[in-house]
Design an enzyme around this catalytic site. Structure first.
Site, PDB file in Angstrom:
ATOM      1  N   CYS A 158      43.783  14.940  58.991  1.00 46.53           N
ATOM      2  CA  CYS A 158      42.567  14.899  58.167  1.00 46.53           C
ATOM      3  C   CYS A 158      41.606  16.023  58.572  1.00 46.53           C
ATOM      4  O   CYS A 158      41.218  16.126  59.743  1.00 46.53           O
ATOM      5  CB  CYS A 158      41.894  13.532  58.312  1.00 46.53           C
ATOM      6  SG  CYS A 158      40.366  13.431  57.369  1.00 46.53           S
ATOM      7  N   LYS A 176      51.541  12.067  61.001  1.00 50.44           N
ATOM      8  CA  LYS A 176      51.362  13.006  59.893  1.00 50.44           C
ATOM      9  C   LYS A 176      50.444  14.121  60.417  1.00 50.44           C
ATOM     10  O   LYS A 176      49.310  13.851  60.815  1.00 50.44           O
ATOM     11  CB  LYS A 176      50.712  12.259  58.727  1.00 50.44           C
ATOM     12  CG  LYS A 176      50.086  13.119  57.668  1.00 50.44           C
ATOM     13  CD  LYS A 176      51.045  13.329  56.518  1.00 50.44           C
ATOM     14  CE  LYS A 176      50.534  14.375  55.550  1.00 50.44           C
ATOM     15  NZ  LYS A 176      49.157  14.312  55.186  1.00 50.44           N
ATOM     16  N   ASN A 190      56.024  18.618  53.816  1.00 50.54           N
ATOM     17  CA  ASN A 190      54.912  18.336  52.889  1.00 50.54           C
ATOM     18  C   ASN A 190      54.096  19.607  52.634  1.00 50.54           C
ATOM     19  O   ASN A 190      53.930  20.431  53.519  1.00 50.54           O
ATOM     20  CB  ASN A 190      54.024  17.228  53.496  1.00 50.54           C
ATOM     21  CG  ASN A 190      52.707  17.042  52.762  1.00 50.54           C
ATOM     22  OD1 ASN A 190      51.634  17.171  53.350  1.00 50.54           O
ATOM     23  ND2 ASN A 190      52.765  16.760  51.471  1.00 50.54           N
ATOM     24  N   GLY A 191      53.605  19.681  51.397  1.00 47.41           N
ATOM     25  CA  GLY A 191      52.725  20.788  51.014  1.00 47.41           C
ATOM     26  C   GLY A 191      53.264  21.552  49.824  1.00 47.41           C
ATOM     27  O   GLY A 191      54.311  22.178  49.900  1.00 47.41           O
ATOM     28  N   ASP A 192      52.550  21.427  48.684  1.00 45.59           N
ATOM     29  CA  ASP A 192      52.871  22.190  47.474  1.00 45.59           C
ATOM     30  C   ASP A 192      54.203  21.821  46.838  1.00 45.59           C
ATOM     31  O   ASP A 192      54.903  22.681  46.306  1.00 45.59           O
ATOM     32  CB  ASP A 192      52.815  23.692  47.757  1.00 45.59           C
ATOM     33  CG  ASP A 192      51.435  24.127  48.213  1.00 45.59           C
ATOM     34  OD1 ASP A 192      50.440  23.554  47.707  1.00 45.59           O
ATOM     35  OD2 ASP A 192      51.330  25.000  49.087  1.00 45.59           O
TER      36      ASP A 192
HETATM   37  C1  LIG Z   1      43.025  12.945  47.156  1.00 48.56           C
HETATM   38  C2  LIG Z   1      43.780  13.154  48.432  1.00 48.56           C
HETATM   39  C3  LIG Z   1      43.671  12.223  49.449  1.00 48.56           C
HETATM   40  C4  LIG Z   1      44.383  12.383  50.648  1.00 48.56           C
HETATM   41  N1  LIG Z   1      44.325  11.398  51.593  1.00 48.56           N
HETATM   42  C5  LIG Z   1      45.120  11.481  52.689  1.00 48.56           C
HETATM   43  C6  LIG Z   1      45.211  10.390  53.622  1.00 48.56           C
HETATM   44  O1  LIG Z   1      44.540   9.346  53.480  1.00 48.56           O
HETATM   45  N2  LIG Z   1      46.061  10.540  54.673  1.00 48.56           N
HETATM   46  C7  LIG Z   1      46.825  11.675  54.864  1.00 48.56           C
HETATM   47  O2  LIG Z   1      47.601  11.739  55.825  1.00 48.56           O
HETATM   48  N3  LIG Z   1      46.728  12.710  54.018  1.00 48.56           N
HETATM   49  C8  LIG Z   1      45.933  12.630  52.938  1.00 48.56           C
HETATM   50  N4  LIG Z   1      45.889  13.693  52.057  1.00 48.56           N
HETATM   51  C9  LIG Z   1      46.671  14.915  52.332  1.00 48.56           C
HETATM   52  C10 LIG Z   1      48.068  14.825  51.726  1.00 48.56           C
HETATM   53  O3  LIG Z   1      48.794  13.771  52.327  1.00 48.56           O
HETATM   54  C11 LIG Z   1      48.898  16.119  51.872  1.00 48.56           C
HETATM   55  O4  LIG Z   1      49.152  16.363  53.221  1.00 48.56           O
HETATM   56  C12 LIG Z   1      48.226  17.347  51.277  1.00 48.56           C
HETATM   57  O5  LIG Z   1      47.564  17.049  50.062  1.00 48.56           O
HETATM   58  C13 LIG Z   1      49.264  18.449  51.000  1.00 48.56           C
HETATM   59  O6  LIG Z   1      50.311  17.966  50.205  1.00 48.56           O
HETATM   60  P1  LIG Z   1      50.387  18.211  48.596  1.00 48.56           P
HETATM   61  O7  LIG Z   1      50.491  19.698  48.394  1.00 48.56           O
HETATM   62  O8  LIG Z   1      51.635  17.456  48.199  1.00 48.56           O
HETATM   63  O9  LIG Z   1      49.136  17.676  47.997  1.00 48.56           O
HETATM   64  C14 LIG Z   1      45.184  13.554  50.865  1.00 48.56           C
HETATM   65  C15 LIG Z   1      45.261  14.498  49.840  1.00 48.56           C
HETATM   66  C16 LIG Z   1      44.588  14.325  48.630  1.00 48.56           C
HETATM   67  C17 LIG Z   1      44.710  15.370  47.563  1.00 48.56           C
END
Ligand SMILES: Cc1cc2nc3c(=O)[nH]c(=O)nc-3n(C[C@H](O)[C@H](O)[C@H](O)COP(=O)(O)O)c2cc1C
Length: 311
Positions: A92, A131, A191-193
């Site tokens: 976070c 994570k 994870n990511g994108d």
């Molecule tokens: C609206 C939102 C809320 C998120 N809340 C959390 C969370 O509670 N815990 C966590 O580990 N990551 C959280 N993330 C991060 C995502 O798990 C992820 O690592 C990050 O968005 C990159 O992945 P993506 O490209 O698939 O979005 C959050 C992301 C978004 C967009």
């Protein structure tokens, strides 16, 4: 996802799109003062989601903590209630969370992180995962972190390929996910994108990771796992758009049912739908108009009319 994957959302998505292997709660912040009671912990997960054994087994309970917080008490409670999977949020990037030495801050403080991992591991008997991002300010201690997780009995690592300081800028760097697969004996979750089924295939091919996790991609396409399971890479664009309309209808239908079951007002449901519509109309030819109409809806009925106009 904070503000998204509350109980009703998970119940709705798991009904509409059961092809996902694993769902996650948003994080429960471990308190620095006082203790949580069973009702607080159970309430975060959701009592219905807890009673649904199949769904419970497919859901990871995420916590966020720091050295000052009472991790032991909260983890003991989570263990006693009986969850299959606990995940520690070490990614976070929130300023406030990091100022309290929680979330991604812990990536920069290995001794503090080690103590927290030990506390969790010795008080939670089932699957414990973390994570992370690839570093706090830089990636210098990335391999030390991987070793730490292995030493402290963590069972899998989800890696978001950005540092804390990068926030969401640029593209996630998947080479760190590949590196982790090479140097760690633990299953690595990339994870990511990840937005499309092609991205899922590319993540597996480029990194050799054990599995993938989608956040924003799952908000845009809550049926991404369905597409991946049923069609793999063999989908053309026009087919995808047709499917998007069909799946959108199922998605909002199930969400509506869950929100109403919880007794939420139509105004509240409208707000939730608006919050969930950030990416959902992308790629549709009339997507921008739909999104604007959607966001401008002043009542639940107006919103329903916009939705019906799609089908
Ligand atoms: C609206 C939102 C809320 C998120 N809340 C959390 C969370 O509670 N815990 C966590 O580990 N990551 C959280 N993330 C991060 C995502 O798990 C992820 O690592 C990050 O968005 C990159 O992945 P993506 O490209 O698939 O979005 C959050 C992301 C978004 C967009």
């Amino acid at each position: 996802m904070e503000g998204v994957t509350e109980e009703s959302y998970r119940l709705a998505v798991s009904k509409a799109f059961p092809e996902w292997d694993l769902y996650a709660t948003d994080f429960l912040r471990v308190p620095s003062e006082g203790n949580y009671k069973t009702s607080k912990v159970l309430g975060h997960f959701g009592e219905l989601a807890y009673k649904n054994e199949k769904l419970r087994k497919k859901t990871t309970f995420q916590i966020l903590t720091s050295s000052r917080a009472n991790t032991q008490q909260t983890v003991e409670l989570i263990d006693a209630i009986g969850f299959d999977h606990l995940d520690l949020n070490i990614g976070c990037p929130s300023k406030k969370v990091n100022a309290h030495k929680g979330g991604a801050y812990l990536l920069s403080d290995i001794p503090a992180l080690r103590e927290i991992l030990k506390t969790i591991r010795s008080n939670f008997k089932n699957c414990f995962t973390v994570k992370i991002r690839i570093g706090y300010k830089d990636t210098n201690n990335f391999e030390d972190l991987l070793k730490l997780f292995e030493d402290e009995g963590v069972e899998a690592i989800t890696i978001h390929g950005r540092t804390r300081d990068q926030l969401y800028r640029g593209l996630a760097d998947w080479s760190y996910i590949k590196k982790a697969v090479e140097v760690s004996n633990l299953p690595i979750i990339g994870n990511g994108d990840i937005w499309t089924t092609a991205d899922i295939n590319r993540m597996f091919a480029e990194t050799g990771c054990h599995s993938v996790m989608a956040a924003r991609g799952a908000l845009k396409t809550p049926w991404l796992a369905t597409l991946y399971r049923e069609y793999g890479d063999e989908i053309n664009e026009s087919f995808l758009l047709q499917e998007r309309k069909k799946f959108l209808e199922i998605y909002f239908y199930e969400l509506d049912r869950e929100y109403k079951r919880e007794g939420r007002s139509e105004d509240h449901i409208l707000k939730r739908f608006k919050a969930l519509s950030r990416y959902i109309f992308d790629d549709l030819e009339e997507g921008d108009d739909l999104k604007n109409n959607f966001l401008r809806s002043r009542s639940y009925n107006e919103f329903s009319d916009v939705l019906s106009s799609i089908f």
